[in-house]
Design an enzyme around this catalytic site. Structure first.
Site: not given
Length: 556
Positions: A143, A184, A306
């Site tokens: 992330y 991400d 998302h």
């Protein structure tokens, strides 16, 4: 073998059962980002899921922030698992994946800081390829930090995290492992990956330049300058080379538009697919050539800002016999080795206490005769035995009551509405007295009313009489509650002055939505009306129009 990545935006925010949610994703390895749980917040239903082994990385800085997790089905149990990219968080060498790369470009404090936010968790799996060869596959779930324009230090933090990620990934490749980087990434690569491409300056953004140099030649954007001085570029080091990975989605769909994975929830941009592609699955070039089967973006799966992305590999996994030590089932609070705080507040019945006392008394007695000998023997708080007359022990012991007793005065707390409508409570009492004609005023004076039923505490009733009167009482109580609620609403509206009906937007002639300015400045806190439709391109008639109106409060 299917691998899935999803920024879940809070693992505790889901209203579904954890196993039900994981099963619905239909993947062998499920990698989640932005779990927003620290070690103290992780509960057993989230950590221990039947049919899966889970591996978490938590933020050491802030509670309910960042965080990553890998859920692996039992038939793909990893051989090793690690938290972080640098190896400083790995507790045992037995479960270490190793191959961390050259860290001479990072200071010790910088390394600790980059691994302190729970932004990476790695699992290593043994896979069998189609040619029957066996290799190690390392899945790096990340992330990546978000760029905060108001904080220059966070921009540098993001670039240095990229550099550490590339250092570790290339070191694993050099050691002979296949590598998948997913999660991400928090940047868009090409203009096609953004709903509204920015000006030429966006092509010079360090995050886009970093991602561009990470990918092999076929995936690179020629408009982005890839001539990087690795001694000066903060998102790389002199010991990294680049060009080792493939963007798996563009491998199959090089020119597909609208392939977004993130949308702004405040503007309902998902309704018009006005978003960005921030989530990626990057595979090393050799793995892509041999094993890539299919990729997909699951835009229909909701529950976050998302959506999940998946990759299918033409290989099978050889599961490990035991889970790595990072597995949540080995945590003391879930393995039964650590006393839970909730046990101190669990109510224990008298029977359980007496059974425990009997067990203590019969520790040294293995026969019935031994139990008889211990009759009348008790232990004090220090564990010393003392004898006591059995006849006395059978008599009840009177204990002095301590603490405050419950009030029997029947006094009730006044409601807030009484300050604004003095006659409301009297009206409610009068309505209560009319529930039954045959009931006296004294009977209902002390009756308790709620939204479901009336219950008379003074006179017990039979099941038949209670059943016959319950319907009329419930119906009457519901009417009274509804009438009182409507009266309360009108009082508050008269007191504060309501906003009135929402205006109609000029583009669609539909009721607008009320919003508030949260950005710091002179207008912070002010409310305004805007079109209720989702954000989109101006050329899209289904997108929201440019209607805007400040809220003006009614004057009393």
């Amino acid at each position: 073998m299917r691998v899935l990545s999803w920024n879940i935006n809070g693992i505790r925010a889901s209203k579904r059962n954890m196993k039900e949610m994981l099963d619905s994703l239909n993947s062998d390895v499920i990698c989640l980002q932005e779990t927003k749980v620290t070690r103290d917040m992780l509960d057993e239903p989230t950590a221990i899921v039947e049919g899966y082994s889970s591996y978490f990385s938590h933020s050491k800085k802030r509670s309910g922030y960042s965080g990553t997790a890998n859920y692996c089905k039992n038939h793909v149990t990893p051989e090793c698992a690690e938290e972080g990219l640098s190896g400083i968080l790995t507790l045992t060498d037995d479960d270490s994946i190793g191959n961390y790369g050259n860290h001479t470009s990072f200071s010790d404090d910088e390394i600790k800081d980059l691994d302190a936010e729970g932004r990476a968790v790695l699992t290593q799996h043994k896979i069998r390829l189609e040619d029957d060869s066996i290799k190690n596959l390392v899945i790096i779930n990340v992330y990546c930090p978000r760029f905060d324009p108001d904080r220059q230090d966070r921009h540098m933090y993001k670039l240095r995290f990229y550099a550490l990620l590339q250092t570790r990934a290339e070191a694993l490749l050099k050691a002979g492992c296949h590598v998948i980087i997913l999660g991400d990434i928090n940047t868009t690569h090409k203009d096609i990956d953004h709903c509204d491409p920015e000006d030429e300056e966006s092509l010079k953004k360090p995050s886009r330049r970093w991602l561009n140099q990470m990918l092999w030649e076929k995936d690179r954007d020629p408009s982005i300058d890839d001539d990087i001085n690795r001694d000066e570029f903060n998102a790389a080091t002199p010991y990294t080379v680049g060009g080792k990975f493939v963007d798996t989605y563009r491998y199959f769909h090089p020119d597909k538009e609208g392939a977004f994975t993130n949308w702004c929830t405040l503007t309902n941009a998902r309704a018009t697919n006005y978003g960005r592609r921030l989530d990626y699955i990057l595979a090393d070039v050799e793995l892509a050539d041999k094993c890539l089967k299919d990729v997909d973006i699951l835009q229909d799966v909701e529950g976050s800002d998302h959506c999940p992305i998946t990759v299918d590999l033409k290989c099978t996994c050889i599961p490990a016999s035991t889970c790595p030590s990072l597995c949540t089932k080995f945590m003391p609070e879930f393995s039964g080795k650590q006393q839970k705080l909730s046990n101190f507040f669990t109510k224990v019945s008298r029977n359980e206490v007496s059974n425990k006392e009997d067990n203590v008394l019969c520790v040294n007695g293995n026969t019935e005769a031994d139990k008889v000998k211990l009759e009348g023997v008790k232990t004090d708080s220090r564990g010393l035995k003392r004898t006591e007359d059995v006849s006395k022990s059978s008599q009840p012991v009177k204990r002095q009551k301590t603490g405050l007793s419950k009030s029997t005065s029947g006094a009730k707390q006044s409601s807030l509405m009484a300050f604004f409508n003095k006659g409301s409570e009297q009206k409610l009492k009068k309505c209560t007295l009319k529930v039954e004609d045959n009931s006296s005023a004294e009977k209902f004076e002390s009756a308790e009313m709620n939204s479901k039923y009336f219950k008379n505490k003074d006179e017990p009733t039979s099941n038949e009489s209670q059943g016959s009167n319950s319907d009329s009482i419930v119906t009457t109580s519901q009417k009274l509650v509804k009438e009182n609620s409507n009266e309360t609403t009108s009082v508050w509206k008269n007191l504060l002055g309501g906003l009135g009906p929402a205006p109609l937007c000029k583009g669609h002639n539909e009721p607008c939505v009320l919003r508030m300015v949260k950005k710091p400045g002179p207008n912070k806190g002010k409310q305004f009306y805007t079109c209720a439709r989702g954000e989109g391109h101006k050329s899209n008639p289904e997108a929201r129009c440019d209607f805007f109106k400040w809220v003006t409060m009614k004057k009393k």
